[in-house]
Design a protein around this motif. Structure first.
Motif, mmCIF file in Angstrom:
data_model
loop_
_atom_site.group_PDB
_atom_site.id
_atom_site.type_symbol
_atom_site.label_atom_id
_atom_site.label_comp_id
_atom_site.label_asym_id
_atom_site.label_seq_id
_atom_site.Cartn_x
_atom_site.Cartn_y
_atom_site.Cartn_z
ATOM 1 N N ARG A 7 0.838 -1.198 0.000
ATOM 2 C CA ARG A 7 0.000 0.000 0.000
ATOM 3 C C ARG A 7 0.874 1.250 0.000
ATOM 4 N N THR A 8 0.951 1.903 -1.140
ATOM 5 C CA THR A 8 1.799 3.079 -1.276
ATOM 6 C C THR A 8 0.990 4.313 -1.661
ATOM 7 N N ASP A 9 -0.336 4.208 -1.662
ATOM 8 C CA ASP A 9 -1.155 5.364 -2.004
ATOM 9 C C ASP A 9 -1.005 6.452 -0.949
ATOM 10 N N THR A 10 -1.218 7.680 -1.352
ATOM 11 C CA THR A 10 -1.082 8.801 -0.431
ATOM 12 C C THR A 10 -2.366 8.998 0.370
ATOM 13 N N ILE A 11 -2.247 9.788 1.434
ATOM 14 C CA ILE A 11 -3.425 10.116 2.232
ATOM 15 C C ILE A 11 -4.462 10.829 1.366
ATOM 16 N N ALA A 12 -4.023 11.710 0.487
ATOM 17 C CA ALA A 12 -4.953 12.426 -0.383
ATOM 18 C C ALA A 12 -5.707 11.457 -1.292
ATOM 19 N N GLN A 13 -5.005 10.448 -1.802
ATOM 20 C CA GLN A 13 -5.657 9.456 -2.657
ATOM 21 C C GLN A 13 -6.671 8.632 -1.875
ATOM 22 N N ALA A 17 -10.751 8.576 -2.612
ATOM 23 C CA ALA A 17 -11.374 7.303 -2.997
ATOM 24 C C ALA A 17 -12.577 6.949 -2.133
ATOM 25 N N LEU A 18 -12.801 7.632 -1.043
ATOM 26 C CA LEU A 18 -13.909 7.306 -0.159
ATOM 27 C C LEU A 18 -15.243 7.698 -0.781
ATOM 28 N N ASN A 19 -16.301 7.052 -0.337
ATOM 29 C CA ASN A 19 -17.653 7.356 -0.813
ATOM 30 C C ASN A 19 -18.208 8.496 0.035
ATOM 31 N N TRP A 20 -18.001 9.714 -0.437
ATOM 32 C CA TRP A 20 -18.373 10.884 0.369
ATOM 33 C C TRP A 20 -19.880 11.093 0.431
ATOM 34 N N GLN A 21 -20.609 10.584 -0.525
ATOM 35 C CA GLN A 21 -22.062 10.676 -0.440
ATOM 36 C C GLN A 21 -22.566 9.880 0.762
ATOM 37 N N ASP A 22 -22.038 8.674 0.953
ATOM 38 C CA ASP A 22 -22.437 7.864 2.100
ATOM 39 C C ASP A 22 -21.940 8.469 3.413
ATOM 40 N N ILE A 23 -20.721 8.998 3.407
ATOM 41 C CA ILE A 23 -20.177 9.609 4.625
ATOM 42 C C ILE A 23 -21.026 10.801 5.042
ATOM 43 N N ASP A 24 -21.370 11.661 4.074
ATOM 44 C CA ASP A 24 -22.222 12.810 4.387
ATOM 45 C C ASP A 24 -23.565 12.358 4.935
ATOM 46 N N LEU A 35 -14.633 5.287 9.011
ATOM 47 C CA LEU A 35 -13.813 5.119 7.809
ATOM 48 C C LEU A 35 -12.882 3.946 8.052
ATOM 49 N N PRO A 36 -13.214 2.759 7.570
ATOM 50 C CA PRO A 36 -12.401 1.574 7.871
ATOM 51 C C PRO A 36 -11.018 1.633 7.223
ATOM 52 N N ALA A 37 -10.023 1.145 7.958
ATOM 53 C CA ALA A 37 -8.669 0.931 7.442
ATOM 54 C C ALA A 37 -8.100 2.168 6.756
ATOM 55 N N LEU A 38 -8.268 3.324 7.382
ATOM 56 C CA LEU A 38 -7.709 4.546 6.797
ATOM 57 C C LEU A 38 -6.188 4.538 6.846
ATOM 58 N N ARG A 88 -4.997 16.420 7.723
ATOM 59 C CA ARG A 88 -5.703 17.703 7.796
ATOM 60 C C ARG A 88 -5.966 18.263 6.398
ATOM 61 N N LYS A 89 -4.910 18.317 5.608
ATOM 62 C CA LYS A 89 -4.999 18.930 4.282
ATOM 63 C C LYS A 89 -5.912 18.155 3.356
ATOM 64 N N ALA A 90 -5.887 16.827 3.421
ATOM 65 C CA ALA A 90 -6.640 16.000 2.486
ATOM 66 C C ALA A 90 -8.119 15.907 2.828
ATOM 67 N N PHE A 91 -8.452 15.862 4.122
ATOM 68 C CA PHE A 91 -9.847 15.627 4.495
ATOM 69 C C PHE A 91 -10.665 16.907 4.603
ATOM 70 N N TYR A 92 -10.022 18.006 4.933
ATOM 71 C CA TYR A 92 -10.772 19.264 5.087
ATOM 72 C C TYR A 92 -11.602 19.613 3.855
ATOM 73 N N PRO A 93 -11.052 19.585 2.617
ATOM 74 C CA PRO A 93 -11.864 19.985 1.454
ATOM 75 C C PRO A 93 -13.092 19.112 1.227
ATOM 76 N N HIS A 94 -13.034 17.854 1.661
ATOM 77 C CA HIS A 94 -14.191 16.969 1.509
ATOM 78 C C HIS A 94 -15.259 17.255 2.568
ATOM 79 N N LEU A 95 -14.834 17.762 3.717
ATOM 80 C CA LEU A 95 -15.763 18.017 4.812
ATOM 81 C C LEU A 95 -16.334 19.433 4.794
#
Length: 243
Positions: A7-13, A17-24, A35-38, A88-95
């Motif tokens: 697993r080499t994906d970045t935090i931003a990736q 990739a999360l389902n933000w419609q379901d999270i909202d 958020l499982p296995a973040l 902080r940087k990656a999740f703020y714009p989605h929230l």
């Protein structure tokens, strides 16, 4: 499923990739979303290993001294560890869009910019200069009283907690708990089951709930139940800074 080594994906990736419609939807309905296995097990262990490194923290708080519960936590200093800053940087714009919709529904004028750097600049202008991300350590018998993380005039209404330890192996008990205080009604409790590396995003203070006559506000608090055995570490990612 990828292994830790693969697993080499970045935090931003990961955030993208999360389902933000379901999270909202879950945040709107329950005030929290899992958020499982973040984080990988390796990333969790690396954060725990740095707990004794006092040079990366600005302060240490022993909860019992302040009536906050039992256990302790440390606030990170700037510059934040890379993974904490990335969260902080990656999740703020989605929230932020949901945070703006909540404020609109509750009749609160404040709106949040699209980038976290812009929001932190607003905090700095108000004198909120101290970073708020923290790491918490609990041992047998420790707990965290129900509370809200409010540190100044500018409060981002959603935050994140990530469990770094493995329940069932490292500790027992120590569940993440939220309560919702509804007007003229009894409070509702929500227990969020977390595994190592799981995150929960949740309401900091108030959130809107649709009623028969429009939206009304409910007060949210969060805490951790008594640890029955072992050691439990977690990280808290708060998006506003403190006075």
């Amino acid at each position: 499923m990828n292994t830790v080594a693969e697993r080499t994906d970045t935090i931003a990736q990961r955030a993208h990739a999360l389902n933000w419609q379901d999270i909202d939807a879950e945040l709107n309905q329950y005030g929290c979303a899992r958020l499982p296995a973040l984080l990988t097990a390796q990333e969790c262990d690396a954060l725990i290993a740095r707990y004794p490194c006092d040079e990366i923290y600005r302060s240490r708080v022993v909860m019992a001294r302040h009536g906050f519960g039992q256990g302790e936590y440390k606030y990170f200093s700037y510059p934040l560890p890379e993974i904490i800053g990335a969260l902080r940087k990656a999740f703020y714009p989605h929230l932020a869009p949901l945070a703006n919709r909540w404020n609109e529904a509750m009749g609160i004028e404040a709106r949040y910019p699209s980038a976290h750097e812009q929001f932190i600049a607003r905090c700095r202008t108000a004198g909120q200069l101290r970073p708020t991300p923290l790491i918490l350590k609990y041992q047998t018998g420790d707990y965290n009283c129900l509370h809200q993380d409010l540190y100044g005039e500018h409060v981002f209404p959603i935050q994140m907690a990530i469990l770094l330890s493995d329940p069932g192996r490292d500790f027992s008990g120590g569940e993440f708990v939220m309560t919702e205080q509804r007007p003229r009604m009894q409070s509702r409790a929500e227990v969020v089951p977390l595994r190592k590396g799981d995150a929960v995003v949740f309401a900091v203070n108030e959130r809107p709930v649709q009623g028969t006559r429009g939206f009304y506000r409910v007060k949210m608090r969060h805490g951790v139940s008594r640890l029955r055995s072992g050691n439990r570490y977690a990280v808290g990612v708060i998006f506003h800074d403190a006075l």
